[in-house]
Scaffold this motif. Structure first.
Motif, PDB file in Angstrom:
ATOM      1  N   THR A  92      61.208  -9.280  17.970  1.00 12.73           N
ATOM      2  CA  THR A  92      60.051 -10.294  18.923  1.00 12.73           C
ATOM      3  C   THR A  92      60.417 -11.757  18.672  1.00 12.73           C
ATOM      4  O   THR A  92      61.304 -11.957  17.843  1.00 12.73           O
ATOM      5  CB  THR A  92      59.043  -9.808  18.087  1.00 12.73           C
ATOM      6  OG1 THR A  92      58.805 -10.304  16.787  1.00 12.73           O
ATOM      7  CG2 THR A  92      58.287  -8.579  18.272  1.00 12.73           C
ATOM      8  N   ALA A  93      59.607 -12.515  19.376  1.00  7.31           N
ATOM      9  CA  ALA A  93      59.651 -14.098  18.991  1.00  7.31           C
ATOM     10  C   ALA A  93      58.291 -14.552  19.485  1.00  7.31           C
ATOM     11  O   ALA A  93      57.702 -14.162  20.453  1.00  7.31           O
ATOM     12  CB  ALA A  93      60.787 -14.652  20.067  1.00  7.31           C
ATOM     13  N   LEU A  94      57.938 -15.569  18.612  1.00 10.16           N
ATOM     14  CA  LEU A  94      56.698 -16.169  18.985  1.00 10.16           C
ATOM     15  C   LEU A  94      57.086 -17.847  19.126  1.00 10.16           C
ATOM     16  O   LEU A  94      57.828 -18.171  18.204  1.00 10.16           O
ATOM     17  CB  LEU A  94      55.996 -15.931  17.749  1.00 10.16           C
ATOM     18  CG  LEU A  94      55.027 -14.645  17.875  1.00 10.16           C
ATOM     19  CD1 LEU A  94      55.750 -13.705  16.787  1.00 10.16           C
ATOM     20  CD2 LEU A  94      53.651 -14.936  17.400  1.00 10.16           C
ATOM     21  N   LEU A  95      56.566 -18.346  19.748  1.00 11.58           N
ATOM     22  CA  LEU A  95      56.760 -19.872  20.150  1.00 11.58           C
ATOM     23  C   LEU A  95      55.304 -20.579  20.430  1.00 11.58           C
ATOM     24  O   LEU A  95      54.537 -19.968  21.164  1.00 11.58           O
ATOM     25  CB  LEU A  95      57.767 -20.004  21.115  1.00 11.58           C
ATOM     26  CG  LEU A  95      57.948 -21.437  22.048  1.00 11.58           C
ATOM     27  CD1 LEU A  95      58.638 -22.184  20.939  1.00 11.58           C
ATOM     28  CD2 LEU A  95      58.436 -21.538  23.159  1.00 11.58           C
ATOM     29  N   THR A  96      54.994 -21.563  19.881  1.00  9.46           N
ATOM     30  CA  THR A  96      53.865 -22.135  20.162  1.00  9.46           C
ATOM     31  C   THR A  96      53.981 -22.863  21.476  1.00  9.46           C
ATOM     32  O   THR A  96      55.003 -23.556  21.726  1.00  9.46           O
ATOM     33  CB  THR A  96      53.173 -23.268  18.879  1.00  9.46           C
ATOM     34  OG1 THR A  96      54.306 -24.067  19.102  1.00  9.46           O
ATOM     35  CG2 THR A  96      52.937 -22.499  17.844  1.00  9.46           C
ATOM     36  N   SER A  97      53.179 -23.003  22.298  1.00  4.16           N
ATOM     37  CA  SER A  97      53.156 -23.399  23.808  1.00  4.16           C
ATOM     38  C   SER A  97      53.478 -24.909  23.817  1.00  4.16           C
ATOM     39  O   SER A  97      54.210 -25.568  24.648  1.00  4.16           O
ATOM     40  CB  SER A  97      52.043 -22.739  24.607  1.00  4.16           C
ATOM     41  OG  SER A  97      50.793 -23.592  23.883  1.00  4.16           O
ATOM     42  N   GLY A  98      53.083 -25.587  22.724  1.00  5.36           N
ATOM     43  CA  GLY A  98      53.320 -27.247  22.842  1.00  5.36           C
ATOM     44  C   GLY A  98      54.738 -27.319  22.662  1.00  5.36           C
ATOM     45  O   GLY A  98      55.100 -28.550  22.511  1.00  5.36           O
ATOM     46  N   SER A  99      55.594 -26.491  22.299  1.00  4.77           N
ATOM     47  CA  SER A  99      57.202 -26.624  21.871  1.00  4.77           C
ATOM     48  C   SER A  99      57.785 -27.058  23.324  1.00  4.77           C
ATOM     49  O   SER A  99      58.729 -27.628  23.583  1.00  4.77           O
ATOM     50  CB  SER A  99      57.784 -25.529  21.362  1.00  4.77           C
ATOM     51  OG  SER A  99      57.143 -25.191  20.167  1.00  4.77           O
ATOM     52  N   VAL A 100      57.264 -26.467  24.317  1.00  5.59           N
ATOM     53  CA  VAL A 100      57.842 -26.620  25.855  1.00  5.59           C
ATOM     54  C   VAL A 100      56.955 -27.586  26.579  1.00  5.59           C
ATOM     55  O   VAL A 100      56.010 -27.329  26.753  1.00  5.59           O
ATOM     56  CB  VAL A 100      57.580 -25.169  26.464  1.00  5.59           C
ATOM     57  CG1 VAL A 100      58.138 -25.312  28.206  1.00  5.59           C
ATOM     58  CG2 VAL A 100      58.404 -23.992  25.731  1.00  5.59           C
ATOM     59  N   ARG A 101      57.730 -28.702  26.632  1.00  2.00           N
ATOM     60  CA  ARG A 101      56.865 -29.737  27.133  1.00  2.00           C
ATOM     61  C   ARG A 101      56.976 -30.326  28.718  1.00  2.00           C
ATOM     62  O   ARG A 101      56.120 -31.048  29.106  1.00  2.00           O
ATOM     63  CB  ARG A 101      57.451 -31.187  26.222  1.00  2.00           C
ATOM     64  CG  ARG A 101      57.492 -30.970  24.960  1.00  2.00           C
ATOM     65  CD  ARG A 101      55.962 -30.680  24.499  1.00  2.00           C
ATOM     66  NE  ARG A 101      55.482 -32.008  24.290  1.00  2.00           N
ATOM     67  CZ  ARG A 101      54.272 -31.988  23.834  1.00  2.00           C
ATOM     68  NH1 ARG A 101      53.744 -31.122  22.933  1.00  2.00           N
ATOM     69  NH2 ARG A 101      53.735 -33.398  23.833  1.00  2.00           N
ATOM     70  N   ASN A 102      57.916 -29.499  29.454  1.00  2.00           N
ATOM     71  CA  ASN A 102      58.124 -30.294  30.685  1.00  2.00           C
ATOM     72  C   ASN A 102      58.544 -29.099  31.673  1.00  2.00           C
ATOM     73  O   ASN A 102      58.956 -28.013  31.323  1.00  2.00           O
ATOM     74  CB  ASN A 102      59.272 -31.211  30.951  1.00  2.00           C
ATOM     75  CG  ASN A 102      58.758 -32.527  30.395  1.00  2.00           C
ATOM     76  OD1 ASN A 102      57.708 -33.333  30.698  1.00  2.00           O
ATOM     77  ND2 ASN A 102      59.506 -33.015  29.400  1.00  2.00           N
ATOM     78  N   ASN A 103      58.217 -28.986  32.936  1.00  2.00           N
ATOM     79  CA  ASN A 103      58.633 -28.113  34.002  1.00  2.00           C
ATOM     80  C   ASN A 103      60.381 -28.208  34.029  1.00  2.00           C
ATOM     81  O   ASN A 103      60.976 -29.187  33.791  1.00  2.00           O
ATOM     82  CB  ASN A 103      58.072 -28.393  35.064  1.00  2.00           C
ATOM     83  CG  ASN A 103      56.664 -28.482  35.146  1.00  2.00           C
ATOM     84  OD1 ASN A 103      56.044 -27.673  34.413  1.00  2.00           O
ATOM     85  ND2 ASN A 103      56.060 -29.040  36.247  1.00  2.00           N
ATOM     86  N   LEU A 104      61.029 -27.020  34.437  1.00  2.00           N
ATOM     87  CA  LEU A 104      62.066 -26.876  34.908  1.00  2.00           C
ATOM     88  C   LEU A 104      62.330 -26.775  36.251  1.00  2.00           C
ATOM     89  O   LEU A 104      61.936 -25.701  36.816  1.00  2.00           O
ATOM     90  CB  LEU A 104      62.529 -25.686  34.156  1.00  2.00           C
ATOM     91  CG  LEU A 104      64.228 -25.653  34.258  1.00  2.00           C
ATOM     92  CD1 LEU A 104      65.083 -26.865  33.461  1.00  2.00           C
ATOM     93  CD2 LEU A 104      64.659 -24.498  33.303  1.00  2.00           C
ATOM     94  N   GLU A 105      62.870 -27.619  37.252  1.00  2.00           N
ATOM     95  CA  GLU A 105      62.760 -27.518  38.517  1.00  2.00           C
ATOM     96  C   GLU A 105      64.076 -26.804  38.975  1.00  2.00           C
ATOM     97  O   GLU A 105      65.056 -26.773  38.356  1.00  2.00           O
ATOM     98  CB  GLU A 105      62.792 -29.107  39.004  1.00  2.00           C
ATOM     99  CG  GLU A 105      61.351 -29.759  38.702  1.00  2.00           C
ATOM    100  CD  GLU A 105      61.610 -31.147  39.165  1.00  2.00           C
ATOM    101  OE1 GLU A 105      62.384 -31.566  39.712  1.00  2.00           O
ATOM    102  OE2 GLU A 105      60.541 -31.903  38.668  1.00  2.00           O
ATOM    103  N   ALA A 106      63.764 -26.076  40.328  1.00  2.00           N
ATOM    104  CA  ALA A 106      64.541 -25.506  40.885  1.00  2.00           C
ATOM    105  C   ALA A 106      66.143 -26.343  41.110  1.00  2.00           C
ATOM    106  O   ALA A 106      65.754 -27.548  41.247  1.00  2.00           O
ATOM    107  CB  ALA A 106      64.337 -24.874  42.402  1.00  2.00           C
ATOM    108  N   GLY A 107      67.253 -25.796  41.157  1.00  2.00           N
ATOM    109  CA  GLY A 107      68.456 -26.690  41.552  1.00  2.00           C
ATOM    110  C   GLY A 107      69.391 -26.409  40.195  1.00  2.00           C
ATOM    111  O   GLY A 107      69.266 -25.406  39.320  1.00  2.00           O
ATOM    112  N   ASP A 108      70.258 -27.246  40.086  1.00  2.00           N
ATOM    113  CA  ASP A 108      71.245 -27.196  38.944  1.00  2.00           C
ATOM    114  C   ASP A 108      70.410 -27.475  37.549  1.00  2.00           C
ATOM    115  O   ASP A 108      69.341 -28.483  37.511  1.00  2.00           O
ATOM    116  CB  ASP A 108      72.111 -28.464  39.090  1.00  2.00           C
ATOM    117  CG  ASP A 108      73.152 -27.905  40.229  1.00  2.00           C
ATOM    118  OD1 ASP A 108      73.158 -26.713  40.923  1.00  2.00           O
ATOM    119  OD2 ASP A 108      73.923 -28.901  40.680  1.00  2.00           O
TER     120      ASP A 108
END
Length: 166
Positions: A56-72
């Protein structure tokens, strides 16, 4: 500026391609990851679980700060979604510890919380109608659950969570 320039080629090197946007913030900048599961946080927790070699893995949502947009996707893209130097830490824990972590993580719902748990290898249900019975200390650290739990039906993979099992 000199240091940043010296890493420019590495930071802009393509490491993958994404065919659709993976978001944590919607068009109105509302951070959906802090109240519900989402694809980008799933991607990150799946990667952490793979790197850690864990069930398993747990991560607090505050760790992910921005969107990852389509493309490279570049190294810089990844640093923009994970700007903090969070380490992947592995540990043997009991099912009870996982259950308590999930309960604490959803204790602020329906309000947003950077502590909302994003998970990999775990499924669970949350009843937001039940008031949180999590008790915390003066530093807002988890102490106990002193009433009905909001988190139910926890599974590790396909197996029901065993509070005694590591």
């Amino acid at each position: 500026d000199v240091i940043v320039a010296s890493y420019a080629d590495t930071m802009e090197r393509k490491i993958g391609t994404l065919s659709y946007d993976m978001i944590v913030r919607d068009e109105a900048s509302y951070d959906i990851s802090r109240v519900e599961e989402n694809g980008l946080c799933d991607f990150v927790t799946d990667a952490y679980r793979a790197i850690g070699g864990t069930q398993t893995a747990l991560l607090t949502s505050g760790s992910v700060r921005n969107n990852l947009e389509a493309g490279d996707v570049t190294y810089n893209s990844i640093l923009n979604i994970l700007p903090y130097s969070n380490d992947v830490v592995t540990a043997k824990v009991t099912g009870q510890m996982i259950l308590d972590a999930l309960e604490f993580g959803v204790s602020k719902l329906p309000d947003i919380s950077a502590g909302f748990p994003q998970v990999s290898g775990i499924t669970f249900h949350v009843n937001k109608e039940i008031p949180s019975s999590v008790t915390v200390d003066e530093k807002n650290q988890f102490v106990s659950v002193d009433g009905e739990r909001r988190v139910t039906d926890v599974k590790i993979g396909e197996e029901a969570l065993d509070p005694e099992k590591e």
